[in-house]
Write a protein that holds these residues in place. Structure first.
Motif, mmCIF file in Angstrom:
data_model
loop_
_atom_site.group_PDB
_atom_site.id
_atom_site.type_symbol
_atom_site.label_atom_id
_atom_site.label_comp_id
_atom_site.label_asym_id
_atom_site.label_seq_id
_atom_site.Cartn_x
_atom_site.Cartn_y
_atom_site.Cartn_z
ATOM 1 N N LEU A 1 0.843 -1.246 0.097
ATOM 2 C CA LEU A 1 -0.061 -0.071 0.013
ATOM 3 C C LEU A 1 0.726 1.176 -0.122
ATOM 4 N N GLU A 2 1.990 1.226 0.778
ATOM 5 C CA GLU A 2 2.878 2.364 0.659
ATOM 6 C C GLU A 2 3.544 2.633 -0.669
ATOM 7 N N ARG A 3 3.837 1.517 -1.231
ATOM 8 C CA ARG A 3 4.526 1.442 -2.514
ATOM 9 C C ARG A 3 3.569 2.094 -3.750
ATOM 10 N N LEU A 4 2.265 1.900 -3.358
ATOM 11 C CA LEU A 4 1.322 2.281 -4.306
ATOM 12 C C LEU A 4 0.699 3.819 -3.870
ATOM 13 N N GLU A 5 1.420 4.339 -2.934
ATOM 14 C CA GLU A 5 1.177 5.626 -2.620
ATOM 15 C C GLU A 5 -0.274 5.701 -1.906
ATOM 16 N N ALA A 6 -0.718 4.611 -1.245
ATOM 17 C CA ALA A 6 -1.908 4.814 -0.288
ATOM 18 C C ALA A 6 -1.479 5.129 1.006
ATOM 19 N N GLN A 7 -2.423 6.119 1.512
ATOM 20 C CA GLN A 7 -2.145 6.741 2.913
ATOM 21 C C GLN A 7 -3.295 6.049 3.915
ATOM 22 N N ILE A 8 -2.583 5.116 4.956
ATOM 23 C CA ILE A 8 -3.374 4.466 5.771
ATOM 24 C C ILE A 8 -3.762 5.627 6.768
ATOM 25 N N LEU A 9 -5.110 5.650 7.058
ATOM 26 C CA LEU A 9 -5.738 6.771 7.823
ATOM 27 C C LEU A 9 -6.480 5.786 8.924
ATOM 28 N N PRO A 10 -5.909 6.119 10.285
ATOM 29 C CA PRO A 10 -6.392 5.320 11.413
ATOM 30 C C PRO A 10 -7.799 6.366 11.852
ATOM 31 N N PHE A 11 -8.715 5.438 12.378
ATOM 32 C CA PHE A 11 -9.791 6.026 12.970
ATOM 33 C C PHE A 11 -10.372 5.170 14.066
ATOM 34 N N GLU A 12 -10.882 5.855 14.985
ATOM 35 C CA GLU A 12 -11.656 5.310 16.140
ATOM 36 C C GLU A 12 -13.455 4.830 15.989
ATOM 37 N N ASN A 13 -13.584 3.748 16.434
ATOM 38 C CA ASN A 13 -15.036 3.255 16.625
ATOM 39 C C ASN A 13 -15.781 3.851 17.678
ATOM 40 N N ARG A 14 -16.652 4.756 17.615
ATOM 41 C CA ARG A 14 -17.481 5.229 18.792
ATOM 42 C C ARG A 14 -18.731 4.426 19.128
ATOM 43 N N GLN A 15 -19.390 3.784 17.946
ATOM 44 C CA GLN A 15 -20.464 3.086 17.930
ATOM 45 C C GLN A 15 -20.535 1.678 17.244
ATOM 46 N N PHE A 16 -19.732 1.681 16.352
ATOM 47 C CA PHE A 16 -19.787 0.492 15.450
ATOM 48 C C PHE A 16 -18.484 -0.575 15.749
ATOM 49 N N GLY A 17 -18.601 -1.753 15.315
ATOM 50 C CA GLY A 17 -16.990 -2.211 15.498
ATOM 51 C C GLY A 17 -17.521 -3.558 15.332
ATOM 52 N N LYS A 18 -17.275 -4.661 15.923
ATOM 53 C CA LYS A 18 -17.290 -6.265 15.763
ATOM 54 C C LYS A 18 -18.610 -6.459 15.258
ATOM 55 N N ASP A 19 -19.717 -6.072 15.984
ATOM 56 C CA ASP A 19 -21.021 -6.369 16.144
ATOM 57 C C ASP A 19 -21.595 -5.757 14.560
ATOM 58 N N TYR A 20 -21.046 -4.807 13.924
ATOM 59 C CA TYR A 20 -21.629 -4.106 12.853
ATOM 60 C C TYR A 20 -20.443 -3.405 12.092
ATOM 61 N N PRO A 21 -19.658 -4.208 11.421
ATOM 62 C CA PRO A 21 -18.289 -3.708 10.761
ATOM 63 C C PRO A 21 -18.935 -2.871 9.514
ATOM 64 N N TYR A 22 -19.903 -3.108 9.081
ATOM 65 C CA TYR A 22 -20.302 -2.038 8.008
ATOM 66 C C TYR A 22 -20.089 -0.711 8.458
ATOM 67 N N GLY A 23 -20.402 -0.211 9.830
ATOM 68 C CA GLY A 23 -20.300 0.790 10.219
ATOM 69 C C GLY A 23 -18.946 1.547 10.089
ATOM 70 N N ASN A 24 -18.015 0.883 9.573
ATOM 71 C CA ASN A 24 -16.752 1.422 9.530
ATOM 72 C C ASN A 24 -16.879 2.675 8.414
ATOM 73 N N LYS A 25 -17.694 2.076 7.416
ATOM 74 C CA LYS A 25 -17.795 3.250 6.290
ATOM 75 C C LYS A 25 -18.534 4.734 6.889
ATOM 76 N N ILE A 26 -19.302 4.560 7.879
ATOM 77 C CA ILE A 26 -19.760 5.591 8.349
ATOM 78 C C ILE A 26 -18.840 6.413 9.557
#
Length: 330
Positions: free
Chosen positions: A66-91
């Motif tokens: 990913l680094e070679r392809l110039e993709a920037q890894i962007l950390p984010f925190e889950n406030r409401q969604f996580g393992k129980d609803y991973p689709y919430g990541n896109k929110i």
């Protein structure tokens, strides 16, 4: 010389299948967009109480690719969604993107086929993927119908329901109502869009209207909230000219066996071109389904089972045939 529209592209990458799909997405993106004027972000959920284990990208070779392809890894925190609803990541990842910069989100299981700056996005008018089936709501024999269900949601957020309807479709037919696949969506500011998406999704989950009490919201919550968000910002089904995304510029393939089974030859050609360089191959082979489908010929066997001009009408029939032949690898 024409100035290309600048915007950012974001996908979600995490441990497991999605990290390899993210690598494949990035390889296809950079091949088709070598001089892209914006940034490519791979949003990465961070460990926390809403996850069991570490959701971050776990394969060091994927991170290097990913680094070679110039993709920037962007950390984010889950406030409401996580393992129980991973689709919430896109929110939840939207709040980590640069504020005020237009963005396009794609599901990780997407291939980019052409220059994204050619797509005539109107970032003030959001939209999302219309490559969708009538998956929600599921109408019960004696329960409320489509109109009552959708109107209850528009009413909950003070939105005008009537203007969301496609009046060219019959009453109580699912396509009359605004409904998207969340495989892509876009807007002028990720913070504005993300805050409203978060508020609507959590309000529907925590305090649903009576009309949807019996409806299954997992995994559909994001796709229930999404049309409401898009409508609230003045977007809709006609905001993007058809044929660009989920067409000549991108392919939301979902699973590699389905790509080989039903997509046009151009998509297969792009897949095999971008996955061919040794520095890409050695990473993707770390994921067994990609190793077998792309590099060991299982994809070609899956493709030979189907006539693209006469595919089964239902996706489940395609899946069943692939399973019978032991080619349903995911």
């Amino acid at each position: 010389m024409e100035t290309k529209q600048a915007f950012n592209v974001v996908i979600v990458g995490q441990n497991g299948r999605l990290q390899y799909e993210a690598a494949l997405f990035a390889a296809s993106f950079r091949t088709a967009n070598p001089r892209f004027p914006g940034k490519l972000f791979v949003a990465e959920p961070q460990p926390g109480p809403l996850w069991q284990g570490d959701p971050r990208i776990g394969d060091a070779a994927v991170r290097e690719l990913l680094e070679r392809l110039e993709a920037q890894i962007l950390p984010f925190e889950n406030r409401q969604f996580g393992k129980d609803y991973p689709y919430g990541n896109k929110i939840e990842m939207l709040s980590a993107l640069p504020k005020g910069e237009p963005f396009v989100f794609f599901d990780t299981d997407t291939l980019i086929l052409d220059d994204l700056t050619k797509v005539p996005f109107e970032f003030d008018r959001p939209s999302a993927s219309l490559k969708v089936e009538g998956t929600w709501p599921q109408i019960e024999l004696y329960g409320p119908g489509y109109t009552a269900i959708w109107k209850s949601l528009y009413d909950k957020f003070g939105l005008d329901f009537e203007s969301s309807l496609d009046l060219g479709k019959p009453d109580e037919y699912w396509r009359r109502y605004l409904y998207f696949n969340a495989g892509f969506f876009y807007y002028r500011c990720p913070h504005e869009f993300g805050a409203r998406f978060f508020d609507y999704a959590t309000a529907i989950r925590n305090d649903p209207p009576d009309e949807i009490i019996c409806q299954n919201m997992d995994p559909w919550l994001d796709q229930v909230a999404l049309p409401l968000v898009i409508h609230s910002f003045g977007g809709g089904r006609d905001a993007l000219e058809p044929g660009w995304l989920d067409g000549r510029t991108s392919c939301h393939y979902r699973f590699l066996p389905l790509l080989y089974a039903r997509e046009e030859q151009r998509v297969v050609d792009v897949l095999e071109e971008v996955s061919a360089p040794n520095w890409v191959k050695k990473v993707l082979k770390g994921y067994e389904p990609m190793k077998r489908m792309i590099y060991q010929g299982k994809g070609a066997k899956a493709r030979a089972l189907f006539d693209r001009d006469n595919l089964p009408r239902r996706e489940q029939a395609i899946r069943n045939q692939l399973k019978r032949e032991k080619l349903w690898l995911r």
